[in-house]
Design an enzyme around this catalytic site. Structure first.
Site, mmCIF file in Angstrom:
data_model
loop_
_atom_site.group_PDB
_atom_site.id
_atom_site.type_symbol
_atom_site.label_atom_id
_atom_site.label_comp_id
_atom_site.label_asym_id
_atom_site.label_seq_id
_atom_site.Cartn_x
_atom_site.Cartn_y
_atom_site.Cartn_z
ATOM 1 N N THR A 461 -7.238 -9.460 -9.350
ATOM 2 C CA THR A 461 -6.680 -10.511 -10.194
ATOM 3 C C THR A 461 -7.110 -11.860 -9.647
ATOM 4 O O THR A 461 -7.123 -12.073 -8.433
ATOM 5 C CB THR A 461 -5.136 -10.414 -10.267
ATOM 6 O OG1 THR A 461 -4.636 -11.475 -11.074
ATOM 7 C CG2 THR A 461 -4.499 -10.495 -8.888
ATOM 8 N N HIS A 513 2.442 0.411 1.883
ATOM 9 C CA HIS A 513 2.448 0.866 3.266
ATOM 10 C C HIS A 513 2.761 2.364 3.384
ATOM 11 O O HIS A 513 2.557 2.976 4.433
ATOM 12 C CB HIS A 513 3.469 0.061 4.076
ATOM 13 C CG HIS A 513 3.075 -0.121 5.506
ATOM 14 N ND1 HIS A 513 2.195 0.721 6.160
ATOM 15 C CD2 HIS A 513 3.422 -1.068 6.431
ATOM 16 C CE1 HIS A 513 2.037 0.319 7.419
ATOM 17 N NE2 HIS A 513 2.770 -0.769 7.601
#
Length: 542
Positions: A461, A513
């Site tokens: 983006t 994560h």
């Protein structure tokens, strides 16, 4: 021998669809590749065309039914149409022998149908004289409860051809087109622009043979009064000359009191979009002349006087696409263990390369050389070196992708959409630039399809196009990482013990994560930085 009409092959992420609308009835004659039925999935509407010319003999999946990939929807037989379509041939065919033969059969059918059609005949529009149809909204899938009437492309009394677009229905995923069931005209609009409609809700009444351009006979003579009666307010708001305004554009035109004739439309068929009006407001090229503006302002003054210091509030409904974006972003933050790591890249080499070859690139490939092509190619190489960043999470499973499909975020009037570039590792920079321009144009026109939107193993983006210096992008599930690009800004940098002014860009990598360790995320971003600061690495694969 009958030919089967089958549903399209759905991609893996789409389990089933629903029959939105049949454009033909049993007994109707069809031509090869003519639109017969529309299948709606949770992402887009798919068109099913006739595999052969003939007559529709069987409909095996009614409107609203749920169908599977490649399921048989109906059958086409050889020969000409019968029944209702036979009547149409009797009315319109130039073959006098065939017409007279069919009239004999039609007389008996007419006697049986006269009683059933009496009520409909009383309601026929003055312009038509033909059969009436209810124009309905498409059949929405279970995940979509309702839609919004975005635009009416035709006015009451305006002549249209069969399968010509009448209206756009906006849902939280795609814009659906509602087409004319036959040649004729709208006799009544029951759902105005901006109104909420449910699946298969009646939007308008349509009369066959109506409209000012249908010509000839009774329908041609009666259609003129119908258009005169309906032309008043609708035509002024919706169309000026050959120009059609999108709803958001029409609203801005009214707010800024602009002359539509002076605005150049960049949408499909010259349609004026919100961006066109914004440009006209900025450069002041569409202001109305004093003579035409004065009466309007004088008329508006009593009802809406301007009060200095007034604290104005305006409440508007959130678009369905915006609601879906909000849900997905909140879901990503609630379900993913999301972290963001940052770095910066020196854009000196890429900017020099771009300045040196941009003219040659344009002449060779007929497309401008931008920055996104370099970032997509660098990301493709980095994803190959760090497969965890290219993976996705499916429940308790990790899916490693042996290819790089990179989604590119595109801003539209309706919200942010993420079309996907396929197999970016094998794409050339020119291919990337050309595809991104195409995505942007079709995204603004609402023409991105399901195949453009599904899948994707990584997303990029670019907030820098709007001036963002630094941001934290949110992951696009089920992907596990997203790269944020930002504004290129000159800053003093220490280079070989000296202070130099360099064009710098901050990069942000948000990652899940649960899947990606911090070490891999940081090294991925460092690899991306090295490839961009020395573009020769992309050619040498080092």
């Amino acid at each position: 021998m009958a030919t089967e009409i089958k549903a399209p092959t759905f991609p893996e992420s789409v389990a089933e669809g629903s029959v939105a609308a049949w454009h033909k009835k049993p007994g109707d004659s069809v031509e090869r590749d003519e639109l017969i039925v529309e299948i709606e999935t949770d992402k887009v509407v798919l068109e099913v065309v006739a595999p052969e010319a003939g007559t529709l003999t069987d409909v095996m999946a009614e409107e609203g039914d749920t169908v599977q990939s490649e399921q048989v929807l109906g059958k086409i037989g050889e020969g000409s149409a019968s029944g209702d379509s036979g009547k149409k041939e009797a009315q319109s065919s130039d073959d006098s022998a065939e017409k007279s033969a069919e009239k004999a059969d039609d007389k008996q059918e007419d006697k049986q149908e006269d009683k059933q059609e009496d009520k409909q005949e009383d309601k026929k529009a003055s312009g038509g004289g033909g059969k009436q149809h209810d124009v309905k909204a498409p059949s929405f899938p279970e995940s979509i409860q309702e839609g919004t009437v975005a635009t009416w492309h035709k006015k009451v009394g305006e002549a249209v051809k069969r399968d010509e677009v009448l209206a756009d229905i906006e849902t939280d995923k795609v814009v659906l087109e509602v087409v004319a069931p036959a040649d004729g005209a709208l006799s009544e609009i029951k759902a105005e622009e901006g109104s909420q409609v449910e699946s298969e809700a009646v939007l308008a009444t349509f009369t066959e043979g109506g409209g000012s351009d249908s010509g000839g006979g009774e329908s041609g003579g009666d259609s003129a009064p119908e258009k005169a009666d309906s032309g008043g307010d609708d035509s002024a708001d919706e169309k000026v000359g050959d120009k059609i305004l999108a709803p958001s554009a029409r609203k801005m035109v009214a707010e800024h009191d602009l002359d539509v004739a002076k605005i150049e439309g960049t949408g499909k068929g010259g349609r004026i979009l919100k961006e066109d009006v914004q440009k006209a407001v900025k450069d002041g090229s569409a202001k109305k002349a004093a003579k035409s503006a004065a009466p309007e302002k004088a008329a508006a003054a009593p009802s809406a006087p301007a009060v200095e210091g007034e604290r104005v509030e305006k409440r508007v409904p959130m678009s369905r696409l915006r609601q879906t974006i909000a849900k997905r972003l909140v879901q990503a933050q609630q379900t993913a263990a999301m972290l963001t790591t940052y770095n910066e890249v020196d854009m000196t080499e890429i900017m020099a390369l771009r300045a040196q070859y941009k003219e040659t690139f344009l002449k060779t490939h007929d497309i401008k050389l931008g920055f996104m092509g370099f970032f997509v190619k660098a990301a493709s190489e980095a994803l190959k070196r760090f497969p965890d960043v290219n993976a996705s999470i499916d429940g308790t499973d990790i899916v490693y992708h042996g290819y790089q499909d990179i989604g590119v975020a595109v801003s539209t009037d309706r919200g942010l959409v993420v079309p996907v570039l396929r197999d970016t590792d094998s794409m050339k920079i020119a291919d990337v630039e050309r595809k991104i321009v195409d995505f942007g144009k079709r995204g603004r026109d609402g023409k991105l399809g399901m195949d453009d939107m599904i899948g994707g193993t990584f997303t990029i983006t670019n907030g820098g196009t709007f001036g963002s210096l630094l941001s934290t992008p949110i992951i696009n599930p089920p992907q596990t990482a997203i790269l944020g690009m930002h504004k290129i800004q000159e800053r003093p940098m220490a280079v070989n013990g000296k202070v130099e002014i360099r064009p710098m860009m901050y990069l942000a990598l948000s990652y899940d994560h649960r899947m990606i360790d911090g070490k891999d995320a940081v090294q991925f971003l460092v690899t991306l930085k090295e490839l961009l600061e020395d573009p020769a690495r992309l050619l040498l694969d080092v």
